[in-house]
Design an enzyme around this catalytic site. Structure first.
Site, PDB file in Angstrom:
ATOM      1  N   ASN A 101       0.143  -9.290 -10.547  1.00  0.00           N
ATOM      2  CA  ASN A 101       0.655  -9.589  -9.207  1.00  0.00           C
ATOM      3  C   ASN A 101       0.080 -10.916  -8.710  1.00  0.00           C
ATOM      4  OD1 ASN A 101       2.041  -7.188  -9.217  1.00  0.00           O
ATOM      5  ND2 ASN A 101       0.509  -6.067  -8.062  1.00  0.00           N
ATOM      6  N   ASP A 102      -1.253 -11.024  -8.760  1.00  0.00           N
ATOM      7  CA  ASP A 102      -1.892 -12.258  -8.301  1.00  0.00           C
ATOM      8  C   ASP A 102      -1.661 -13.407  -9.270  1.00  0.00           C
ATOM      9  OD1 ASP A 102      -2.845 -11.408  -5.890  1.00  0.00           O
ATOM     10  OD2 ASP A 102      -4.800 -10.792  -6.640  1.00  0.00           O
ATOM     11  N   CYS A 147      -3.206  -4.434 -15.868  1.00  0.00           N
ATOM     12  CA  CYS A 147      -3.230  -3.359 -14.885  1.00  0.00           C
ATOM     13  C   CYS A 147      -2.370  -3.687 -13.668  1.00  0.00           C
ATOM     14  CB  CYS A 147      -4.660  -3.036 -14.451  1.00  0.00           C
ATOM     15  SG  CYS A 147      -5.563  -4.426 -13.751  1.00  0.00           S
ATOM     16  N   GLU A 200      -6.690 -13.199 -12.941  1.00  0.00           N
ATOM     17  CA  GLU A 200      -5.727 -13.213 -11.847  1.00  0.00           C
ATOM     18  C   GLU A 200      -5.373 -14.613 -11.371  1.00  0.00           C
ATOM     19  OE1 GLU A 200      -6.716  -9.512  -9.121  1.00  0.00           O
ATOM     20  OE2 GLU A 200      -8.561 -10.466  -9.820  1.00  0.00           O
ATOM     21  N   GLY A 257      -4.288  -9.107 -13.913  1.00  0.00           N
ATOM     22  CA  GLY A 257      -3.728  -8.653 -12.650  1.00  0.00           C
ATOM     23  C   GLY A 257      -2.480  -9.482 -12.407  1.00  0.00           C
ATOM     24  N   ARG A 260      -9.109   1.489  -7.974  1.00  0.00           N
ATOM     25  CA  ARG A 260      -9.412   0.516  -6.927  1.00  0.00           C
ATOM     26  C   ARG A 260     -10.506   1.044  -5.998  1.00  0.00           C
ATOM     27  NH1 ARG A 260      -3.761   0.403  -7.834  1.00  0.00           N
ATOM     28  NH2 ARG A 260      -2.857  -1.688  -7.974  1.00  0.00           N
ATOM     29  N   HIS A 296       0.832  -1.205   0.000  1.00  0.00           N
ATOM     30  CA  HIS A 296       0.000   0.000   0.000  1.00  0.00           C
ATOM     31  C   HIS A 296       0.866   1.255   0.000  1.00  0.00           C
ATOM     32  CE1 HIS A 296      -2.267   3.265   2.050  1.00  0.00           C
ATOM     33  NE2 HIS A 296      -3.255   2.828   1.284  1.00  0.00           N
ATOM     34  N   ARG A 326     -12.606  -1.098 -10.483  1.00  0.00           N
ATOM     35  CA  ARG A 326     -12.698  -2.470  -9.967  1.00  0.00           C
ATOM     36  C   ARG A 326     -13.513  -2.485  -8.684  1.00  0.00           C
ATOM     37  NH1 ARG A 326      -7.180  -5.255  -8.327  1.00  0.00           N
ATOM     38  NH2 ARG A 326      -7.519  -4.042  -6.424  1.00  0.00           N
TER      39      ARG A 326
END
Length: 788
Positions: free
Chosen positions: A692-693, A740, A668, A690, A525, A430, A572
């Site tokens: 990252n996931d 993204c 994801e 996505g 987000r 974050h 999202r």
């Protein structure tokens, strides 16, 4: 009958720029251009005085203005006000004499049965510093049978939710704004577009021309990606970017209505305008700019080789400071002699640093703690140790926040801070994401900053190297300005067939994100809007009511949608893991999960709690009702088509037509990637990676686990194979694809995605310009290889 009613209609050749109050911005501009001998299609204007007399003589004016005197932040009240105001106008009949005067004027246009464009022209429209462009209605290919209804609908469009809100935000009195209506012979354009006589951000004298096949509405509305021609005025050389133009707007010969048609295959990748047409447009642009004495935004059309001007208005987006920066290279060099300069990444560099961020004095300071440089820039300030939320009050403007980890409810303090240091977290934490978006330098994952640093201790934070040094090594005037450092510095924005969008975590970052010149928002987000309330949705609703909760979502999304309009904002729905909810007030009932990232989050939580999910969908419905047609819905962590069908059903129950709105899913999980063909058949418009996931689920690597984080690799062959297969499948089903995740900002991933044919790439704010250039480089290479 009043004097204004006797002059209900003025012809364009009777109008000039001094008639703004009578015919509005669009009407005055067209009249001025007509008088200057420029090629403007013939037509007339139903004057603003006519509108005013219409509402006054019908006795609806007082009720009309009372109806819209509401708190525009109250979505329900705003919707009710707009409905009532439009109802008053649409249900009031035309006086007979006014009806006849308008129809008689129409019969003098063309052959008496011409197709005309009917466009609103508000008296506060197209004025410098207050562009109301697109706020009111436009109707194309109108005939006598529908003309009067369309005029009245233009009047009523002065009171849509979005127009009421925007006027109030800009400080315009509703009762002081009138509206005229331009009725102009249609140009059955073979090709059309827009032209900026100077660069719309920098004011550089380069002309920017966008062109597409058919009517210009496809370009203005964003329905098609146009060709882009950046023309140097002195030698007329052009930097040409040819887009793939899949659709065009044309007049249906049978019905006369404007319809969308596919562009013939041989024209989709063909250049729209040639060198002679560019010369003609540049000549026209120079005449218009010379006439007005300032840069213009021109809509144009070409029919059988003849160029027509459809509209011209001043460019309201040029930064005032850019007028003194005609030579950005020279200015940069001068500034570099005394201060840091930017390299496009957002980092601050010295002219003689050889590309390494920081200053000589900063390097001379003792390194106190170090970690990951997650947001570039170098700043000095007093450290403020934050161990609990109550400590945030002591963070003053220019201080450096030092905390174990940041949370969404810290955002207001993060905006005040000059820098952020955390004990925990990585590049996707974050703190890292939000600090990059706010343009605040940050160092994360130091492990011990809160115990090593003391409250009030002056430190220098180097967000490029990931170091925190003792003492003040950077003067305040050497620090960067967050919005300006991401604003494009080169004269021309790189135009690409692959759209380059920007990620936005929090509404507060919208201005900075929009300044990048991105093609829209690839990821907004929603969870950060919810988490910043410091209460779980259930707790907030229990204390404040459902409507207050929905309004919080509407306001957050609307703030970003306004900054980007009409560029799309892909929003999202809620995707916060339980451990984040558990830290909020009311979070004691959240499940205890060993690995929240694999648990109760994303669409699985939404489908399990349709009562709460319904509030998010209601926020979207209200935004659409208010006119925010640039908002798109994106649903996270779907696994298969069953998830998507259940979401689609809930959308319909919420009053959202899936066939009329843009919506899609996140890819994801490997399951989603492998079942994308079935999901494509549900009616989704796009699929967004996505990474990252997708990476951590494919490789079984927790990216926030320091023991295995070095194995986290978005460019792993298995991850790339999944992405490539999804792009190919989606292309076969006419579903757009995008990325993204954080990987979208990496050059290697950009190269892979463009080669595979991805539709858009969404990057971090400080990486947008670099990604634009990388995309253009790869696209040009592909074009060259195709013809060699």
């Amino acid at each position: 009958m009043t004097t204004e009613i006797q002059m209900a209609v003025l012809w364009l050749d009777e109008i000039d720029a001094g008639d703004l109050e009578r015919v509005g911005g669009k009407g005055a501009s067209l009249g001025e251009l007509t008088g200057a001998g420029l090629p403007v299609p013939s037509g007339f204007v139903v004057t603003a005085g006519t509108y005013r007399s219409f509402i006054e003589e019908a006795g609806i004016d007082e009720e009309l203005f009372a109806a819209v005197d509401v708190d525009v932040d109250d979505s329900s009240a705003l919707a009710e006000a707009a409905n009532r105001a439009q109802e008053l106008i649409l249900e009031t009949p035309f006086p007979d004499d006014l009806r006849e005067e308008i129809l008689a004027s129409y019969r003098e246009v063309g052959d008496g049965e011409a197709f005309v464009a009917v466009r609103s022209s508000a008296t506060a429209e197209d004025l410098p510093d207050a562009s109301f462009a697109g706020q009111q209605e436009t109707f194309l290919n109108v005939t006598e049978a529908d003309l009067l209804d369309r005029v009245r609908e233009c009047w009523a469009s002065l009171f849509t939710q979005r127009a009421i809100y925007y006027r109030q935000e800009q400080g315009f009195d509703h009762s002081a704004v009138n509206i005229a209506v331009v009725v102009q012979q249609m140009v059955d354009a073979e090709k059309s577009g827009v032209m900026f006589t100077s660069h719309p951000s920098t004011g550089d004298p380069t002309m920017i021309i966008e062109a597409a096949w058919g009517l210009g509405e496809a370009v203005v509305s964003g329905a098609v990606s146009p060709d882009n021609y950046a023309v140097t005025r002195d030698d007329r050389s052009a930097d040409v970017t040819v887009a793939e133009k899949k659709v065009m707007h044309v007049k249906d010969e049978e019905t006369g209505e404007t319809v969308e048609r596919p562009v013939p295959d041989e024209k989709q990748t063909a250049r729209v305008i040639g060198d002679e047409e560019i010369d003609a447009l540049v000549d026209l642009g120079e005449r218009v700019e010379d006439h007005y004495g300032e840069p213009q935004d021109v809509e144009w059309a070409i029919v059988e080789g003849d160029v027509y001007m459809l509209q011209s208005r001043p460019i309201t987006t040029i930064d005032d400071s850019s007028g003194e920066a005609a030579d950005p290279i020279e200015d940069t060099v001068d500034a570099a002699e005394a201060k840091g300069v930017t390299d496009g990444s957002g980092g601050v560099q010295t002219a003689d640093s050889g590309g390494n961020a920081g200053t000589d004095t900063a390097e001379a300071g003792e390194v106190v703690v170090d970690g990951l440089g997650s947001s570039p820039g170098t700043v000095s300030g007093a450290a403020r140790i934050v161990t609990k939320l109550d400590d945030l009050d002591k963070v003053k403007e220019g201080d450096v926040i030092v905390t174990e980890m940041t949370m969404p409810d810290m955002v207001p303090a993060m905006k005040r801070a000059s820098g952020i240091i955390t004990d925990e977290g990585g590049m996707t934490s974050h703190a890292a994401i939000v600090s990059r978006e706010l343009g605040v330098p940050a160092v994360v994952g130091t492990t011990n900053a809160t115990s090593i640093l003391e409250d009030g201790q002056v430190v220098t934070l180097d967000g490029d190297k990931g170091q925190v040094l003792e003492g003040q090594n950077v003067e305040p005037e050497e620090e960067t300005e967050p919005v300006e450092e991401v604003r494009p510095q080169s004269p021309v924005k790189p135009m690409t067939a692959t759209e380059v969008k920007v990620n936005v975590s929090i509404p507060e970052a919208a201005e900075r994100a929009a300044a990048t010149g991105a093609d829209g928002v690839g990821l907004l987000r929603m969870e950060h809007m919810i988490l910043s309330l410091n209460q779980t949705p259930a707790k907030f609703i229990a204390e404040n009511g459902e409507d207050a909760y929905i309004n919080e979502l509407v306001q957050g999304i609307r703030h970003v949608a306004d900054e980007f309009y009409p560029r799309p904002v892909r929003t999202r729905t809620l995707d916060a893991p339980t451990d984040e909810f558990r830290q909020l007030e009311g979070g004691e009932d959240e499940p205890q999960e060993h690995n929240p990232m694999l648990g109760y989050r994303g669409i699985r939580r939404s489908l399990d709690r349709p009562d709460v999910f319904a509030h998010e969908l209601e926020a979207f419905r209200r935004l659409y009702e208010m006119g925010y047609d640039n908002v798109e819905m994106m649903f996270p962590l779907v696994n298969d088509a069953e998830d998507v069908y259940r979401v689609k059903q809930l959308m319909q129950e919420a009053g959202i037509d899936p066939d009329k709105r843009k919506w899609g899913v996140m890819i994801e999980t490997p399951a989603a990637a492998l079942s994308v063909e079935e999901m494509a058949e549900t009616g989704i418009d796009f699929a967004s990676f996505g990474t990252n996931d997708l990476t951590q689920y494919t490789l079984a690597v927790d990216r926030n686990n320091e023991h295995v984080a070095d194995r986290f690799d978005e460019l792993h062959p298995s991850v790339l194979r999944l992405i490539g297969d999804v792009i190919e499948t989606c292309r076969e089903h006419d579903v757009a694809t995008s990325i993204c995740g954080q990987a979208g900002s990496k050059p290697e991933m950009v190269q892979f995605l463009v080669n595979e044919g991805v539709s858009s790439i969404s990057a971090n704010i400080d990486a947008v310009r670099d990604v634009q250039h990388e995309v253009k480089r790869v696209e040009q290479k592909l074009l060259l290889e195709s013809v060699r």
